[in-house]
Design a protein around this motif. Structure first.
Motif, PDB file in Angstrom:
ATOM      1  N   PHE A  53       0.954  -1.276   0.192  1.00  0.00           N
ATOM      2  CA  PHE A  53      -0.171   0.022  -0.020  1.00  0.00           C
ATOM      3  C   PHE A  53       1.005   1.163   0.005  1.00  0.00           C
ATOM      4  N   GLN A  54      -0.036   2.352  -0.403  1.00  0.00           N
ATOM      5  CA  GLN A  54       1.073   3.512  -0.493  1.00  0.00           C
ATOM      6  C   GLN A  54       2.622   3.042  -0.877  1.00  0.00           C
ATOM      7  N   ALA A  55       2.077   2.873  -2.317  1.00  0.00           N
ATOM      8  CA  ALA A  55       3.133   2.745  -3.184  1.00  0.00           C
ATOM      9  C   ALA A  55       4.259   3.786  -3.941  1.00  0.00           C
ATOM     10  N   ARG A  56       3.384   4.681  -3.799  1.00  0.00           N
ATOM     11  CA  ARG A  56       4.120   6.300  -4.417  1.00  0.00           C
ATOM     12  C   ARG A  56       3.878   5.948  -5.629  1.00  0.00           C
ATOM     13  N   LYS A  57       3.811   5.609  -6.911  1.00  0.00           N
ATOM     14  CA  LYS A  57       3.699   5.588  -8.364  1.00  0.00           C
ATOM     15  C   LYS A  57       3.587   6.237  -8.374  1.00  0.00           C
ATOM     16  N   PRO A  58       4.232   6.831  -9.963  1.00  0.00           N
ATOM     17  CA  PRO A  58       5.516   5.772 -10.357  1.00  0.00           C
ATOM     18  C   PRO A  58       6.597   5.908  -9.761  1.00  0.00           C
ATOM     19  N   MET A  59       7.631   6.663  -8.433  1.00  0.00           N
ATOM     20  CA  MET A  59       7.788   5.542  -8.201  1.00  0.00           C
ATOM     21  C   MET A  59       8.312   4.569  -8.172  1.00  0.00           C
ATOM     22  N   ARG A  60       9.336   3.429  -8.371  1.00  0.00           N
ATOM     23  CA  ARG A  60       9.556   2.302  -9.012  1.00  0.00           C
ATOM     24  C   ARG A  60      10.052   1.618  -7.815  1.00  0.00           C
ATOM     25  N   ARG A  61      10.204   1.498  -6.631  1.00  0.00           N
ATOM     26  CA  ARG A  61      10.615   1.385  -5.737  1.00  0.00           C
ATOM     27  C   ARG A  61       9.621   0.075  -5.256  1.00  0.00           C
ATOM     28  N   ALA A  62       8.344   0.232  -4.948  1.00  0.00           N
ATOM     29  CA  ALA A  62       7.508  -0.431  -4.796  1.00  0.00           C
ATOM     30  C   ALA A  62       7.092  -1.615  -5.812  1.00  0.00           C
ATOM     31  N   PHE A  63       7.304  -1.173  -7.499  1.00  0.00           N
ATOM     32  CA  PHE A  63       7.690  -2.327  -8.396  1.00  0.00           C
ATOM     33  C   PHE A  63       8.429  -3.496  -7.876  1.00  0.00           C
ATOM     34  N   HIS A  64       9.937  -2.657  -7.945  1.00  0.00           N
ATOM     35  CA  HIS A  64      10.991  -3.495  -7.206  1.00  0.00           C
ATOM     36  C   HIS A  64      10.719  -4.418  -6.164  1.00  0.00           C
ATOM     37  N   ARG A  65      10.349  -3.798  -4.833  1.00  0.00           N
ATOM     38  CA  ARG A  65       9.869  -5.132  -3.958  1.00  0.00           C
ATOM     39  C   ARG A  65       8.989  -5.707  -4.475  1.00  0.00           C
ATOM     40  N   ALA A  66       8.617  -5.863  -5.236  1.00  0.00           N
ATOM     41  CA  ALA A  66       7.100  -6.600  -4.987  1.00  0.00           C
ATOM     42  C   ALA A  66       7.977  -7.836  -5.742  1.00  0.00           C
ATOM     43  N   MET A  67       8.606  -7.866  -7.089  1.00  0.00           N
ATOM     44  CA  MET A  67       9.541  -8.195  -7.629  1.00  0.00           C
ATOM     45  C   MET A  67      10.530  -9.293  -7.288  1.00  0.00           C
ATOM     46  N   MET A  68      11.257  -8.439  -6.246  1.00  0.00           N
ATOM     47  CA  MET A  68      11.997  -9.640  -5.384  1.00  0.00           C
ATOM     48  C   MET A  68      11.150 -10.537  -4.668  1.00  0.00           C
ATOM     49  N   GLU A  69       9.959  -9.938  -3.978  1.00  0.00           N
ATOM     50  CA  GLU A  69       9.051 -10.542  -3.252  1.00  0.00           C
ATOM     51  C   GLU A  69       8.585 -12.220  -3.868  1.00  0.00           C
TER      52      GLU A  69
END
Ligand SMILES: [Mg+2]
Length: 171
Positions: A88-104
């Motif tokens: 939640f509160q992913a702050r898209k378009p910042m890439r951080r949450a996408f990267h975290r989801a991918m790693m997980e």
């Protein structure tokens, strides 16, 4: 610069996206937006049709993570009953949450698709992160407060892409 707003693919709804079509592209994981991508922004829970779609995706061995800019309450209440990991509160378009989801999910960016209904958050962030991006038509015609500002800019971009023949659906 504008090319970052252009999705790799577009679909009329999430239900057009099938496990087979993803696997053909080597996709093993989905990062999906919630509001107006999976359900209307003001619908609290998944519909039976969506629950079936998630089941099909999971059965085919494709991982899913919900990545939303919305608040914890909303995203948790929606995702937990489905047993789907979420950010939640992913702050898209910042890439951080996408990267975290991918790693997980234990995947590489080439194996991960980002799906969403907004050019300025989902598609831009997904493209900047080097993911395959799919834009879907928003489930509802209405939006939450903040999204309304983005939609004005988005409409101009969509018109431009349509005139260039890069996007083909009409709404
Ligand atoms: Mg959305």
């Amino acid at each position: 610069m504008l090319k970052h707003f252009l999705p790799d693919q577009h679909a009329k709804s999430i239900f057009e996206i099938t496990p087979v079509s993803l696997k053909d592209k080597g996709i093993k994981g989905i990062i999906t937006d919630l509001d107006n991508t999976l359900v209307e922004w003001d619908r609290p829970s998944a519909t039976p049709k969506l629950i079936n779609w998630f089941e099909e995706i999971k059965h085919s061995g494709i991982s899913v993570t919900i990545v939303s800019n919305n608040k914890e309450n909303r995203v948790k209440y929606f995702s937990e009953p489905l047993g789907i990991p979420y950010i939640f509160q992913a702050r898209k378009p910042m890439r951080r949450a996408f990267h975290r989801a991918m790693m997980e999910m234990g995947l590489k960016k080439e194996e991960t698709v980002v799906i969403g209904d907004q050019l300025l958050t989902d598609v831009l962030g997904g493209n900047l992160g080097g993911f395959h991006t799919i834009l879907v038509v928003p489930v509802a015609q209405t939006d939450g407060f903040w999204t309304r500002f983005n939609r004005k800019i988005e409409r101009r971009l969509l018109d431009m892409f349509r005139k260039q023949g890069k996007l083909k659906w009409e709404d």
